[in-house]
Design a protein around this motif. Sequence first.
Motif, PDB file in Angstrom:
ATOM      1  N   GLU A 121       1.652   9.077  -6.362  1.00 54.91           N
ATOM      2  CA  GLU A 121       2.054  10.419  -5.974  1.00 54.91           C
ATOM      3  C   GLU A 121       3.109  11.354  -6.721  1.00 54.91           C
ATOM      4  O   GLU A 121       3.267  12.242  -6.331  1.00 54.91           O
ATOM      5  CB  GLU A 121       2.388  11.158  -4.508  1.00 54.91           C
ATOM      6  CG  GLU A 121       1.278  10.385  -3.890  1.00 54.91           C
ATOM      7  CD  GLU A 121       1.455   9.883  -1.997  1.00 54.91           C
ATOM      8  OE1 GLU A 121       2.324   9.972  -1.977  1.00 54.91           O
ATOM      9  OE2 GLU A 121       0.772  10.064  -1.607  1.00 54.91           O
ATOM     10  N   GLY A 122       3.933  10.519  -7.516  1.00 52.73           N
ATOM     11  CA  GLY A 122       4.910  10.469  -8.905  1.00 52.73           C
ATOM     12  C   GLY A 122       6.202  10.764  -7.605  1.00 52.73           C
ATOM     13  O   GLY A 122       7.410  11.216  -8.028  1.00 52.73           O
ATOM     14  N   GLN A 123       6.301   9.628  -6.341  1.00 54.71           N
ATOM     15  CA  GLN A 123       7.171   9.381  -5.475  1.00 54.71           C
ATOM     16  C   GLN A 123       8.323   8.926  -6.024  1.00 54.71           C
ATOM     17  O   GLN A 123       9.859   8.004  -5.403  1.00 54.71           O
ATOM     18  CB  GLN A 123       7.096   9.483  -4.153  1.00 54.71           C
ATOM     19  CG  GLN A 123       6.496  10.584  -3.756  1.00 54.71           C
ATOM     20  CD  GLN A 123       6.128  10.275  -2.070  1.00 54.71           C
ATOM     21  OE1 GLN A 123       6.229   9.789  -1.920  1.00 54.71           O
ATOM     22  NE2 GLN A 123       5.130  11.300  -1.872  1.00 54.71           N
ATOM     23  N   VAL A 124       7.753   8.099  -7.333  1.00 57.09           N
ATOM     24  CA  VAL A 124       8.924   6.842  -7.581  1.00 57.09           C
ATOM     25  C   VAL A 124       9.412   7.421  -9.181  1.00 57.09           C
ATOM     26  O   VAL A 124       8.941   7.390  -9.942  1.00 57.09           O
ATOM     27  CB  VAL A 124       8.203   5.094  -8.227  1.00 57.09           C
ATOM     28  CG1 VAL A 124       8.926   4.035  -8.790  1.00 57.09           C
ATOM     29  CG2 VAL A 124       7.378   4.464  -6.524  1.00 57.09           C
ATOM     30  N   ASP A 125      10.976   6.889  -8.484  1.00 55.07           N
ATOM     31  CA  ASP A 125      11.653   7.434  -9.680  1.00 55.07           C
ATOM     32  C   ASP A 125      11.382   5.723 -10.899  1.00 55.07           C
ATOM     33  O   ASP A 125      12.443   5.412 -11.298  1.00 55.07           O
ATOM     34  CB  ASP A 125      13.339   7.711 -10.254  1.00 55.07           C
ATOM     35  CG  ASP A 125      13.863   8.293 -11.026  1.00 55.07           C
ATOM     36  OD1 ASP A 125      13.470   8.615 -12.029  1.00 55.07           O
ATOM     37  OD2 ASP A 125      14.742   8.612 -11.144  1.00 55.07           O
ATOM     38  N   LEU A 185       1.110  -1.265  -0.583  1.00 58.53           N
ATOM     39  CA  LEU A 185       0.278   0.382  -0.091  1.00 58.53           C
ATOM     40  C   LEU A 185       0.747   1.621  -0.054  1.00 58.53           C
ATOM     41  O   LEU A 185       0.777   2.066  -1.223  1.00 58.53           O
ATOM     42  CB  LEU A 185      -1.072  -0.088   1.198  1.00 58.53           C
ATOM     43  CG  LEU A 185      -1.571  -1.504   0.824  1.00 58.53           C
ATOM     44  CD1 LEU A 185      -2.505  -1.106   2.415  1.00 58.53           C
ATOM     45  CD2 LEU A 185      -2.899  -0.851   0.100  1.00 58.53           C
ATOM     46  N   ALA A 186       1.559   0.860   0.808  1.00 58.10           N
ATOM     47  CA  ALA A 186       3.199   2.345   0.806  1.00 58.10           C
ATOM     48  C   ALA A 186       3.039   2.597  -0.897  1.00 58.10           C
ATOM     49  O   ALA A 186       3.397   3.850  -1.576  1.00 58.10           O
ATOM     50  CB  ALA A 186       4.176   1.784   2.144  1.00 58.10           C
ATOM     51  N   ALA A 187       3.840   1.356  -1.004  1.00 57.50           N
ATOM     52  CA  ALA A 187       3.956   1.794  -2.940  1.00 57.50           C
ATOM     53  C   ALA A 187       3.211   2.070  -3.543  1.00 57.50           C
ATOM     54  O   ALA A 187       3.976   2.620  -4.820  1.00 57.50           O
ATOM     55  CB  ALA A 187       5.164   0.077  -3.093  1.00 57.50           C
ATOM     56  N   ALA A 188       2.549   1.345  -3.364  1.00 62.34           N
ATOM     57  CA  ALA A 188       1.479   2.340  -4.308  1.00 62.34           C
ATOM     58  C   ALA A 188       0.762   4.090  -3.942  1.00 62.34           C
ATOM     59  O   ALA A 188       0.425   4.600  -5.247  1.00 62.34           O
ATOM     60  CB  ALA A 188       0.040   1.128  -4.933  1.00 62.34           C
ATOM     61  N   SER A 189       0.640   4.285  -2.561  1.00 59.19           N
ATOM     62  CA  SER A 189       0.574   5.942  -2.452  1.00 59.19           C
ATOM     63  C   SER A 189       2.220   6.344  -3.325  1.00 59.19           C
ATOM     64  O   SER A 189       2.169   7.226  -3.870  1.00 59.19           O
ATOM     65  CB  SER A 189       0.710   5.742  -1.023  1.00 59.19           C
ATOM     66  OG  SER A 189      -0.310   5.339  -0.563  1.00 59.19           O
ATOM     67  N   ARG A 190       3.478   5.793  -2.635  1.00 57.68           N
ATOM     68  CA  ARG A 190       4.214   6.069  -3.514  1.00 57.68           C
ATOM     69  C   ARG A 190       4.727   6.868  -5.173  1.00 57.68           C
ATOM     70  O   ARG A 190       4.400   7.338  -5.531  1.00 57.68           O
ATOM     71  CB  ARG A 190       5.575   5.758  -3.065  1.00 57.68           C
ATOM     72  CG  ARG A 190       5.746   6.162  -1.777  1.00 57.68           C
ATOM     73  CD  ARG A 190       7.584   5.743  -0.922  1.00 57.68           C
ATOM     74  NE  ARG A 190       7.655   4.067  -1.706  1.00 57.68           N
ATOM     75  CZ  ARG A 190       7.852   2.852  -1.435  1.00 57.68           C
ATOM     76  NH1 ARG A 190       7.206   2.507  -0.560  1.00 57.68           N
ATOM     77  NH2 ARG A 190       8.359   2.380  -1.715  1.00 57.68           N
TER      78      ARG A 190
END
Length: 128
Positions: free
Chosen positions: A100-104, A92-97
Amino acid sequence: MSFPEPPGGWRVWNEESEGRVILAYRPDVFTEDAFPAACLPTIYLTNGSRKRRPGAGQYETDEWHVVLFLEPEIEALAETYDDRGDAVAGALAAASRFDEGQVDYRDAYQVPREEYFERLDELTGREE
């Protein structure tokens, strides 16, 4: 065993009775028209083996894995947890990141796909 509602544009794509889950990101737009269907971002939550040989994933391990795939062979994130509860929270945290555009995601590709990245930036709100 019901998986919690995922954040943002993520949907539960598949949930197995053994606890394995696949989340899909915005399947409504990954339809070849706007985004290539083969590039549908997915998160796998599994206790299957991570060894790279045919059929290895069908064998359960003592660990749970959360893997964010950008395409079938492109991993943007891979994390390991000792139990399913922590892995669910990690998924769930990975999905949120990601939402929200926080995964490069650019770093996961060996061959840049700039036009695709720009459209994905717009979808996730990521500012490069």
